[in-house]
Design an enzyme around this catalytic site. Structure first.
Site, PDB file in Angstrom:
ATOM      1  N   CYS A  52     -29.873  79.083  52.394  1.00 52.43           N
ATOM      2  CA  CYS A  52     -28.734  78.863  52.202  1.00 52.43           C
ATOM      3  C   CYS A  52     -27.780  78.901  50.496  1.00 52.43           C
ATOM      4  O   CYS A  52     -27.931  78.228  50.219  1.00 52.43           O
ATOM      5  CB  CYS A  52     -27.808  77.798  52.734  1.00 52.43           C
ATOM      6  SG  CYS A  52     -26.172  78.224  53.300  1.00 52.43           S
ATOM      7  N   CYS A  56     -23.776  73.291  49.609  1.00 53.80           N
ATOM      8  CA  CYS A  56     -22.803  71.941  50.303  1.00 53.80           C
ATOM      9  C   CYS A  56     -23.779  70.528  49.744  1.00 53.80           C
ATOM     10  O   CYS A  56     -25.314  70.686  50.033  1.00 53.80           O
ATOM     11  CB  CYS A  56     -23.217  71.952  51.755  1.00 53.80           C
ATOM     12  SG  CYS A  56     -22.077  73.467  52.461  1.00 53.80           S
ATOM     13  N   CYS A  59     -26.723  68.559  52.325  1.00 56.49           N
ATOM     14  CA  CYS A  59     -27.331  70.158  52.973  1.00 56.49           C
ATOM     15  C   CYS A  59     -29.557  69.841  52.233  1.00 56.49           C
ATOM     16  O   CYS A  59     -28.847  70.272  50.993  1.00 56.49           O
ATOM     17  CB  CYS A  59     -27.261  71.020  53.102  1.00 56.49           C
ATOM     18  SG  CYS A  59     -27.817  72.130  54.644  1.00 56.49           S
ATOM     19  N   CYS A  96     -27.676  74.460  70.987  1.00 61.50           N
ATOM     20  CA  CYS A  96     -27.182  74.886  69.722  1.00 61.50           C
ATOM     21  C   CYS A  96     -28.091  75.567  68.937  1.00 61.50           C
ATOM     22  O   CYS A  96     -29.273  75.177  68.389  1.00 61.50           O
ATOM     23  CB  CYS A  96     -26.215  73.422  68.780  1.00 61.50           C
ATOM     24  SG  CYS A  96     -25.705  72.935  70.121  1.00 61.50           S
ATOM     25  N   CYS A 127     -24.158  77.717  72.468  1.00 64.29           N
ATOM     26  CA  CYS A 127     -23.415  77.114  70.564  1.00 64.29           C
ATOM     27  C   CYS A 127     -25.106  77.732  70.076  1.00 64.29           C
ATOM     28  O   CYS A 127     -25.136  77.961  70.047  1.00 64.29           O
ATOM     29  CB  CYS A 127     -23.692  75.564  70.654  1.00 64.29           C
ATOM     30  SG  CYS A 127     -22.517  74.901  69.114  1.00 64.29           S
ATOM     31  N   CYS A 187     -16.145  73.606  67.965  1.00 59.22           N
ATOM     32  CA  CYS A 187     -17.472  72.112  67.740  1.00 59.22           C
ATOM     33  C   CYS A 187     -17.271  72.214  66.673  1.00 59.22           C
ATOM     34  O   CYS A 187     -16.878  72.968  65.326  1.00 59.22           O
ATOM     35  CB  CYS A 187     -18.583  72.143  68.485  1.00 59.22           C
ATOM     36  SG  CYS A 187     -19.819  70.638  67.608  1.00 59.22           S
ATOM     37  N   ARG A 260     -19.269  63.748  69.972  1.00 58.61           N
ATOM     38  CA  ARG A 260     -20.242  63.420  69.792  1.00 58.61           C
ATOM     39  C   ARG A 260     -21.440  62.640  68.704  1.00 58.61           C
ATOM     40  O   ARG A 260     -20.724  62.869  67.135  1.00 58.61           O
ATOM     41  CB  ARG A 260     -20.874  64.670  69.579  1.00 58.61           C
ATOM     42  CG  ARG A 260     -22.011  64.709  69.607  1.00 58.61           C
ATOM     43  CD  ARG A 260     -23.434  66.223  69.577  1.00 58.61           C
ATOM     44  NE  ARG A 260     -22.532  67.151  70.159  1.00 58.61           N
ATOM     45  CZ  ARG A 260     -22.357  68.263  69.654  1.00 58.61           C
ATOM     46  NH1 ARG A 260     -21.564  68.560  68.626  1.00 58.61           N
ATOM     47  NH2 ARG A 260     -21.726  68.602  70.856  1.00 58.61           N
TER      48      ARG A 260
END
Ligand code: SF4
Length: 324
Positions: A52, A56, A59, A96, A127, A187, A260
């Protein structure tokens, strides 16, 4: 009453209530909006892992960090469908699908829409989490039948620049707003334990609770140790009661949202998870694996819910009218 005008001072005062008072208030609201014995279950599949371009700091899938996660191509719909069938058989209500992208390419949209339609045809809620979306991409996913879009704000506006530099909190909130305006349920939540202050955790929830409409789902993640990412060196263990306080605050500020208990459950005792459910958490991920980190085994979750006299909700566990 659903409020979107919470102040930091109000949220801080609630957060700091004596524990028994905080739990009582969270419980009363939980019971007013939900069946407190019902838990929503979702399953998560990484449909495109690693590589990616975003940075972040938490991550394992960022190309900026040396974590050993190998980049893969976008999965085929047939593979996704096979995983969705397994998830359904294991008791998941929602499936998801996550892709490690800054945003999807238009050339991938046909395949993504195909995945949404195919998974929805199995009778699962759908999702996706794909990064930033244009209004056109939101419209296409909505037309394909996508129920939810996940896009976390991760932390407070003040701490955000310590977490990611390739995008801003404003970018995140912009996508969240596009998704909401496009008619897809939102979400959106964050992660605790990334070196943030208590004030940042409260501010993250106030940011969510003062959006034009509260997210339909609010994931609360606990930092999972990941070697090779920048957050690892400043991560701190989260006091179990601090986690419960944040769950309770989320329940009180956003009483009709599903909260959640997401990543990090492998490191939580059964007793801590039970306290989180009492504080208002009413959704979990099921299945051994999240995007790249572990999750409790299915038998453990089944055992825990059985011992607590709780059950998997057949549908969204809400009992009151949805938020306007
Ligand atoms: S955008 Fe998503 S996949 Fe990419 S680095 Fe950030 S959290 Fe990881």
């Amino acid at each position: 009453m659903i409020r979107t005008d919470w102040t930091m001072a109000e949220a801080r005062a609630i957060h700091d209530l004596p524990f028994a008072d905080l739990m009582h208030r969270a419980q009363a609201l939980h019971r007013a909006h939900f069946d407190p014995t019902a838990i929503e279950t979702a399953s998560l599949l990484s449909i495109k892992t690693g590589g990616c371009p975003e940075d972040c700091g938490y991550c394992s899938q960022s190309a900026h960090h040396d974590t050993g996660v190998k980049a893969t191509k976008l999965m085929d719909t047939a593979e996704v469908l096979a995983a969705a069938r397994q998830a359904k058989a294991a008791g998941a209500q929602r499936f998801c699908m996550g892709a490690a992208w800054r945003s999807p390419k238009d050339r991938d949209m046909d395949k993504l829409c195909d995945m949404v339609r195919s998974v929805a045809d199995l009778g699962l809620e759908t999702c996706m989490t794909l990064g930033m979306l244009s209004p056109e991409q939101v419209a296409r996913l909505k037309a394909a039948g996508l129920d939810f879009y996940n896009h976390n704000i991760d932390t407070s506006p003040d701490y955000y620049a310590r977490i990611a530099t390739t995008r801003t909190m404003a970018d995140r909130l912009d996508t969240v707003e596009q998704v909401r305006k496009g008619g897809i349920k939102v979400c959106c939540g964050g992660i605790l334990g990334m070196g943030e202050a208590e004030e940042d955790r409260i501010a993250m929830l106030v940011t969510l609770a003062t959006l034009p409409a509260h997210p339909d789902s609010v994931p609360v993640n606990l930092w999972n140790e990941i070697e090779g990412v920048p957050v690892q060196v400043r991560a701190q263990a989260v006091d179990p009661f601090a986690l419960v306080r944040i769950v309770a605050l989320a329940r009180i500020l956003m009483p009709a949202s599903v909260v959640r208990l997401s990543a990090g459950r492998t490191g939580m005792s059964d007793e801590l998870q039970a306290l989180c459910f009492l504080a208002g958490a009413n959704s979990i991920f099921v299945g051994d694996q999240l995007l790249t980190t572990g999750n409790p085994a299915a038998w453990k979750d089944h055992d825990l819910l059985t011992r607590l006299g709780m059950r998997v909700a057949k549908a969204r566990p809400q009992i009151a009218a949805p938020q306007a």
